[in-house]
Write a protein that holds these residues in place. Sequence first.
Motif, PDB file in Angstrom:
ATOM      1  N   PHE A 272      41.518  -2.322  62.193  1.00 62.15           N
ATOM      2  CA  PHE A 272      42.785  -2.362  61.458  1.00 62.15           C
ATOM      3  C   PHE A 272      43.045  -3.768  60.954  1.00 62.15           C
ATOM      4  N   ILE A 273      43.853  -3.828  59.885  1.00 63.89           N
ATOM      5  CA  ILE A 273      44.355  -5.130  59.450  1.00 63.89           C
ATOM      6  C   ILE A 273      45.873  -5.070  59.421  1.00 63.89           C
ATOM      7  N   SER A 274      46.476  -6.230  59.641  1.00 57.33           N
ATOM      8  CA  SER A 274      47.930  -6.326  59.612  1.00 57.33           C
ATOM      9  C   SER A 274      48.297  -7.309  58.508  1.00 57.33           C
ATOM     10  N   THR A 275      49.247  -6.891  57.680  1.00 59.16           N
ATOM     11  CA  THR A 275      49.539  -7.695  56.484  1.00 59.16           C
ATOM     12  C   THR A 275      51.022  -8.050  56.366  1.00 59.16           C
ATOM     13  N   GLY A 276      51.691  -8.207  57.500  1.00 58.95           N
ATOM     14  CA  GLY A 276      53.090  -8.591  57.437  1.00 58.95           C
ATOM     15  C   GLY A 276      53.805  -8.256  58.731  1.00 58.95           C
ATOM     16  N   GLU A 277      55.077  -8.655  58.791  1.00 61.56           N
ATOM     17  CA  GLU A 277      55.822  -8.433  60.024  1.00 61.56           C
ATOM     18  C   GLU A 277      56.426  -7.036  60.095  1.00 61.56           C
ATOM     19  N   LYS A 278      56.537  -6.378  58.934  1.00 61.37           N
ATOM     20  CA  LYS A 278      57.169  -5.056  58.934  1.00 61.37           C
ATOM     21  C   LYS A 278      56.238  -4.001  59.526  1.00 61.37           C
ATOM     22  N   LEU A 279      56.853  -2.982  60.112  1.00 62.80           N
ATOM     23  CA  LEU A 279      56.073  -2.006  60.875  1.00 62.80           C
ATOM     24  C   LEU A 279      55.082  -1.190  60.040  1.00 62.80           C
ATOM     25  N   ASN A 280      55.380  -1.059  58.754  1.00 65.94           N
ATOM     26  CA  ASN A 280      54.431  -0.275  57.937  1.00 65.94           C
ATOM     27  C   ASN A 280      53.352  -1.157  57.304  1.00 65.94           C
ATOM     28  N   GLN A 281      53.369  -2.451  57.607  1.00 68.74           N
ATOM     29  CA  GLN A 281      52.383  -3.348  56.995  1.00 68.74           C
ATOM     30  C   GLN A 281      51.116  -3.419  57.835  1.00 68.74           C
ATOM     31  N   MET A 282      50.435  -2.302  57.870  1.00 71.79           N
ATOM     32  CA  MET A 282      49.180  -2.187  58.609  1.00 71.79           C
ATOM     33  C   MET A 282      48.287  -1.237  57.839  1.00 71.79           C
ATOM     34  N   ASP A 283      47.007  -1.463  57.894  1.00 69.89           N
ATOM     35  CA  ASP A 283      46.095  -0.596  57.163  1.00 69.89           C
ATOM     36  C   ASP A 283      44.797  -0.476  57.953  1.00 69.89           C
ATOM     37  N   VAL A 284      44.091   0.629  57.727  1.00 71.04           N
ATOM     38  CA  VAL A 284      42.750   0.672  58.308  1.00 71.04           C
ATOM     39  C   VAL A 284      41.888  -0.299  57.505  1.00 71.04           C
ATOM     40  N   PHE A 285      40.844  -0.781  58.115  1.00 71.48           N
ATOM     41  CA  PHE A 285      40.027  -1.825  57.498  1.00 71.48           C
ATOM     42  C   PHE A 285      39.084  -1.254  56.436  1.00 71.48           C
ATOM     43  N   HIS A 286      39.084  -1.885  55.264  1.00 73.07           N
ATOM     44  CA  HIS A 286      38.142  -1.488  54.204  1.00 73.07           C
ATOM     45  C   HIS A 286      37.178  -2.629  53.940  1.00 73.07           C
ATOM     46  N   PRO A 287      35.912  -2.483  54.365  1.00 73.61           N
ATOM     47  CA  PRO A 287      34.951  -3.579  54.220  1.00 73.61           C
ATOM     48  C   PRO A 287      34.789  -4.052  52.773  1.00 73.61           C
ATOM     49  N   ASP A 288      34.794  -3.115  51.822  1.00 70.38           N
ATOM     50  CA  ASP A 288      34.551  -3.537  50.438  1.00 70.38           C
ATOM     51  C   ASP A 288      35.697  -4.396  49.901  1.00 70.38           C
ATOM     52  N   ARG A 289      36.939  -4.034  50.263  1.00 64.75           N
ATOM     53  CA  ARG A 289      38.081  -4.842  49.818  1.00 64.75           C
ATOM     54  C   ARG A 289      38.027  -6.237  50.426  1.00 64.75           C
ATOM     55  N   MET A 290      37.620  -6.278  51.704  1.00 66.51           N
ATOM     56  CA  MET A 290      37.560  -7.576  52.376  1.00 66.51           C
ATOM     57  C   MET A 290      36.454  -8.430  51.758  1.00 66.51           C
ATOM     58  N   ALA A 291      35.349  -7.809  51.387  1.00 70.00           N
ATOM     59  CA  ALA A 291      34.247  -8.547  50.750  1.00 70.00           C
ATOM     60  C   ALA A 291      34.748  -9.205  49.469  1.00 70.00           C
ATOM     61  N   GLN A 292      35.503  -8.470  48.684  1.00 70.79           N
ATOM     62  CA  GLN A 292      36.032  -9.031  47.436  1.00 70.79           C
ATOM     63  C   GLN A 292      36.975 -10.188  47.696  1.00 70.79           C
ATOM     64  N   ARG A 293      37.799 -10.005  48.728  1.00 70.78           N
ATOM     65  CA  ARG A 293      38.761 -11.057  49.048  1.00 70.78           C
ATOM     66  C   ARG A 293      38.045 -12.353  49.490  1.00 70.78           C
ATOM     67  N   ILE A 294      37.028 -12.189  50.325  1.00 66.51           N
ATOM     68  CA  ILE A 294      36.301 -13.359  50.811  1.00 66.51           C
ATOM     69  C   ILE A 294      35.642 -14.113  49.649  1.00 66.51           C
ATOM     70  N   LEU A 295      35.115 -13.366  48.706  1.00 66.51           N
ATOM     71  CA  LEU A 295      34.420 -14.012  47.598  1.00 66.51           C
ATOM     72  C   LEU A 295      35.367 -14.591  46.555  1.00 66.51           C
ATOM     73  N   GLY A 296      36.602 -14.129  46.554  1.00 62.98           N
ATOM     74  CA  GLY A 296      37.617 -14.687  45.664  1.00 62.98           C
ATOM     75  C   GLY A 296      37.431 -14.325  44.214  1.00 62.98           C
TER      76      GLY A 296
END
Length: 296
Positions: A272-296
């Motif tokens: 899982f990833i957490s993207t904020g303090e609010k209770l709905n700000q959580m998502d299951v992890f998507h490797p492809d999205r994270m790959a894009q983010r890392i590469l910028g």
Amino acid sequence: MFDNLSDRLEGAFKSLTGDNKITEINVATSLKEIRRALVGADVSYKIAKEFTEKVKEKALGTDNVLKSVKPGQLMVKIVQDELAELMGGQAAGINVVGKPGVVLIAGLQGSGKTTFTGKLALHLKEKRKLKVLVTACDVYRPAAIDQLTVLSEQVGAGIYKEVENKNPVEIALNAIAHAQDNKYDVVIVDTAGRLSVDEKMMQEISDISEAISPNETLFVVDSMTGQDAVNTAKVFNDRLDFDGVVLTKLDGDTRGGAALSVKYTVNKPIKFISTGEKLNQMDVFHPDRMAQRILG
Ligand code: GDP
């Protein structure tokens, strides 16, 4: 503003040879760019280096006379696919089957454990229609128990607490008994964290783990801590052999290289990833999205 990696790789190929294919010579320059991008995203140099070696093999082994794809683009695709594959792997669901199912939450203080406990309770309640009990095993900070109490009310989960009891193993076992008596489907056990890893804390969480035999142990780590995340993950994994990682605070400006480093080091899936303090700000992890983010 920096160019993104894709633009930089294009540039690297152009300035080198004007050539439109990947060769041993021009690949070296782009690997340097890729390494720089990874290190800039908080991936350790060692991991970045090993990773680019793999990319090199793939790149040179690829039929690179593809007319429609520029070599820079082809390199980016190879890197992205390789990153996503590295961070993906095993199915990322969590196992909460049991009477009740037991989830143990571990990590340093401030990593986001208690917040995530609330989020996971909401997720299991809404997505899997389970009756959830949370319990606070932080016997050092009464505020942590109050925080979890508020969260449990917000998400509509039950809470089990023993404010006077200073024995976290007992509290966890009593919570499970309480869940059995009251027909809860799953118990999420939130634990105490320290600001840094210490032996007493590691012993305490190992004892809790041994006593309650969780179906699922999740290690929560703050993605903003970069390199430290890797060391902490290693220590926790040596003691708990956890099942998955929760990467928090991805709403900050970190590029998320910790995801790659942690996965690479302990070889456990990020669930899982957490993207904020609010209770709905959580998502299951998507490797492809994270790959894009890392590469910028
Ligand atoms: P714990 O000590 O590990 O239980 O950590 P907490 O759950 O209390 O979180 C520590 C702080 O980080 C709190 O102020 C939370 O609101 C905040 N926090 C937790 N998760 C996130 C997240 O994903 N993004 C941001 N921005 N803040 C978070």
